[in-house]
Write a protein that holds these residues in place. Structure first.
Motif, short mmCIF file in Angstrom:
data_model
loop_
_atom_site.label_atom_id
_atom_site.label_comp_id
_atom_site.label_asym_id
_atom_site.label_seq_id
_atom_site.Cartn_x
_atom_site.Cartn_y
_atom_site.Cartn_z
N GLY A 76 0.83 -1.21 0.00
CA GLY A 76 0.00 0.00 0.00
C GLY A 76 0.85 1.25 0.00
N ARG A 77 0.24 2.34 0.32
CA ARG A 77 0.90 3.65 0.30
C ARG A 77 1.48 3.95 1.68
NH1 ARG A 77 1.83 6.02 -3.83
NH2 ARG A 77 2.47 8.17 -3.83
N VAL A 78 2.72 4.44 1.71
CA VAL A 78 3.39 4.84 2.95
C VAL A 78 3.51 6.36 2.95
CG1 VAL A 78 5.53 4.71 4.27
CG2 VAL A 78 4.70 2.68 3.06
N THR A 79 3.09 6.98 4.04
CA THR A 79 3.18 8.43 4.17
C THR A 79 4.25 8.77 5.20
OG1 THR A 79 0.86 8.72 3.60
CG2 THR A 79 1.90 10.52 4.81
N VAL A 80 5.11 9.70 4.86
CA VAL A 80 6.20 10.13 5.74
C VAL A 80 5.87 11.54 6.21
CG1 VAL A 80 8.69 10.51 5.92
CG2 VAL A 80 7.80 8.71 4.40
N ALA A 81 5.31 11.64 7.39
CA ALA A 81 4.82 12.93 7.90
C ALA A 81 5.92 13.89 8.32
CB ALA A 81 3.86 12.70 9.07
N SER A 82 7.17 13.46 8.28
CA SER A 82 8.25 14.35 8.68
C SER A 82 8.78 15.19 7.51
CB SER A 82 9.39 13.56 9.31
OG SER A 82 9.84 12.55 8.43
N TYR A 83 8.27 14.95 6.31
CA TYR A 83 8.64 15.76 5.14
C TYR A 83 7.38 16.13 4.37
CZ TYR A 83 13.60 14.86 5.72
OH TYR A 83 14.89 14.82 6.20
N TYR A 84 7.22 17.43 4.10
CA TYR A 84 6.07 17.92 3.33
C TYR A 84 6.58 18.67 2.10
CZ TYR A 84 2.14 16.99 6.48
OH TYR A 84 1.16 16.39 7.21
N GLU A 85 5.75 18.69 1.06
CA GLU A 85 6.12 19.42 -0.13
C GLU A 85 6.22 20.91 0.19
OE1 GLU A 85 3.09 19.92 -3.28
OE2 GLU A 85 1.75 18.85 -1.92
N ALA A 86 7.16 21.57 -0.48
CA ALA A 86 7.32 23.01 -0.31
C ALA A 86 6.19 23.73 -1.03
CB ALA A 86 8.67 23.45 -0.87
N PRO A 87 5.76 24.87 -0.51
CA PRO A 87 4.69 25.62 -1.19
C PRO A 87 5.18 26.20 -2.52
CG PRO A 87 5.56 26.87 0.65
CD PRO A 87 6.21 25.52 0.71
N LEU A 98 14.11 30.60 1.19
CA LEU A 98 15.08 30.69 2.28
C LEU A 98 14.40 30.62 3.64
CD1 LEU A 98 18.05 31.05 3.07
CD2 LEU A 98 17.70 33.52 2.87
N ASP A 99 13.29 31.31 3.81
CA ASP A 99 12.54 31.27 5.08
C ASP A 99 12.06 29.86 5.38
OD1 ASP A 99 12.91 33.99 5.48
OD2 ASP A 99 10.95 34.53 4.64
N TRP A 100 11.47 29.21 4.39
CA TRP A 100 10.96 27.84 4.59
C TRP A 100 12.11 26.87 4.86
CZ3 TRP A 100 5.99 25.93 4.89
CH2 TRP A 100 4.97 26.84 4.63
N ALA A 101 13.22 27.03 4.15
CA ALA A 101 14.36 26.13 4.34
C ALA A 101 14.97 26.31 5.72
CB ALA A 101 15.40 26.38 3.25
N ARG A 102 15.04 27.53 6.20
CA ARG A 102 15.56 27.77 7.56
C ARG A 102 14.67 27.09 8.60
NH1 ARG A 102 17.30 33.98 6.46
NH2 ARG A 102 19.52 33.57 6.07
N GLU A 103 13.37 27.16 8.40
CA GLU A 103 12.45 26.48 9.32
C GLU A 103 12.62 24.96 9.23
OE1 GLU A 103 8.35 27.58 9.51
OE2 GLU A 103 8.81 29.71 9.33
N ALA A 104 12.83 24.46 8.03
CA ALA A 104 13.02 23.02 7.85
C ALA A 104 14.31 22.57 8.54
CB ALA A 104 13.06 22.68 6.36
#
Length: 127
Positions: A76-87, A98-104
């Protein structure tokens, strides 16, 4: 997207994040990882940039209806909640990225296991 294209895309992304410091690009399964100071904080897989999240940052991704990384297996499908697509906005504007990457990166640091636990796990795997 091939691994070569993912590496190229990741290199371009790393270059645009130069204000964070020297970001390494490393092969990451079928894609390319973004690594700062030995800490993975993002990766590109099949043309999509995914950023590290934790309980503090995940609500921001969810509020924008961004999807977590997932992949298919025979079971089935596995979801990895520790990584989300960037907006999309982050993909289009280097300052926003840069702001999003710093938060990541901050999320990756907060969720990083202590060095002693990593060493213990490595020794156990070798035994």
């Amino acid at each position: 997207m091939t691994t070569q294209l993912a590496l190229l895309h990741a290199t371009e992304t790393a270059d645009s994040l130069g204000a964070m410091g020297k970001i390494e690009v490393k092969k990451f399964f079928g894609g390319a990882g973004l690594v700062l100071g030995g800490v993975y904080f993002g990766f590109i897989m099949k043309g999509t940039l995914y950023l590290r999240t934790d309980s503090e940052t995940r609500p921001r991704f969810e509020a924008l209806a961004l999807a977590p990384f997932s992949y298919a297996t025979r079971a089935g499908r596995v979801t990895v909640a520790s990584y989300y697509e960037a907006p999309a906005e982050a993909r289009e504007d280097a300052h926003v990225l840069l702001d999003w990457a710093r938060e990541a990166y901050a999320a990756a640091l907060r969720t990083r296991r202590p060095a002693a636990a990593r060493a213990r796990r490595s020794r156990t795997a070798l035994a």
